[in-house]
Design an enzyme around this catalytic site. Sequence first.
Site, PDB file in Angstrom:
ATOM      1  CB  SER A 139       1.563 -15.541  -9.557  1.00  0.00           C
ATOM      2  OG  SER A 139       2.524 -14.833 -10.306  1.00  0.00           O
ATOM      3  CE1 TYR A 152       1.641 -19.749 -13.423  1.00  0.00           C
ATOM      4  CE2 TYR A 152       2.016 -17.383 -13.212  1.00  0.00           C
ATOM      5  CZ  TYR A 152       2.087 -18.657 -12.686  1.00  0.00           C
ATOM      6  OH  TYR A 152       2.580 -18.834 -11.412  1.00  0.00           O
TER       7      TYR A 152
END
Length: 281
Positions: A139, A152
Site C-alpha cells: 500500500s 494498518y
Amino acid sequence: MPRVLVTGTSSGFGLAITVELAKQGWDVVATMRDLTKRGELDRALVAAGVHQAVTVGQLDVTDPTSIERAVAELDLPNRQLDAVVHNAGVAAGGAFEDLPETDVRRIMEVNYFGVLALTKCLLPTFRAQRRGRIVIISSESAFAGQPANSPYCASKWAVEGWAESLAYEVEHFGIDIILIEPGPYRTSIWENSPRILPKDSVYLPLLRHLEVTVEALVAKSAGDPADVGKAVAKALAARHPRFRYAVGPTAKFNHFARGKLPSTVVRKLIGRYLGLGRVRW
C-alpha cells in the site's frame, strides 16, 4: 499454462487480480477465508468468460492447518506453481489509544504474519523449481503514516522490510519478490473494517472529521481495482520485474517523495490534503 495462487479473492483487489490473470491465460487458484462469500467472484468470472480457468478454495492465512491443507491441494511438486499473490488484508480505523489490542493483533496476523507463514510453505517448491514470483499487495501506507490508521500502516511497513530482506536470500534460487503499492481504490476493506469511535474519546473531533473527509476523498478520487489487477499481471509478465510498482497518482507521488522530503514536510502535506487544520478540538 502458468499457475498462480491468490489470497483474499472474495472482493476488491483479490477479485480483480483473479479475473485479470485468468484473462491473461493463467491457471488461477483463488482462495478466501470464507467460501460462502464467493458469489461476487463467481459472477465476475462468468461475466468475463474465464470461470473455467479458476479454481476456488478455502484458505485462512492466520490458520496453520488451513495453510497446510491449501498447499497440499496444490499437488506440489507433481504440478508447478509459478507465483503467489498475497492479497488478503484487514484494517481498523481509529486512534491508536482507543483501539482494542485484539484489533491491532488481528491486523498484524493477517497482513504480516499471514504473508510470512504462506511464503514459508511455498519457498521449498520455488527453490526446487529454481523459479517463482512472490507478489505482495502492499500500500501507499508503506510510504508514510496516516492518522487513525496506525496498525494498518505498521503492517505494510513491516511486510515491506521483510520483503526487502528476503529478496537477498532467495534471488540465488531464481525467486523474485514484487511489491504492488496501490493508493486509494474502491474496495470493501474499509466498509468491512471496524471503526472505533468511543463517544468519550479525546480524539473524537479528529475521528469524526476524518470519517467524513476520507469518505468524500475516496468517493471523488479512488480508482478502479482493475488497475491493480493489471499491475499484477504486468509484473508477472515482465522478464525482469521491478521490486516496487506504485499504482495510482497518490501512490506514485509518495513513491517519488520517499526519502526526498523530510517526514515533517510529508506530514504537513498529508495534513493539508486531509484538512486537519479545520479540526475543532
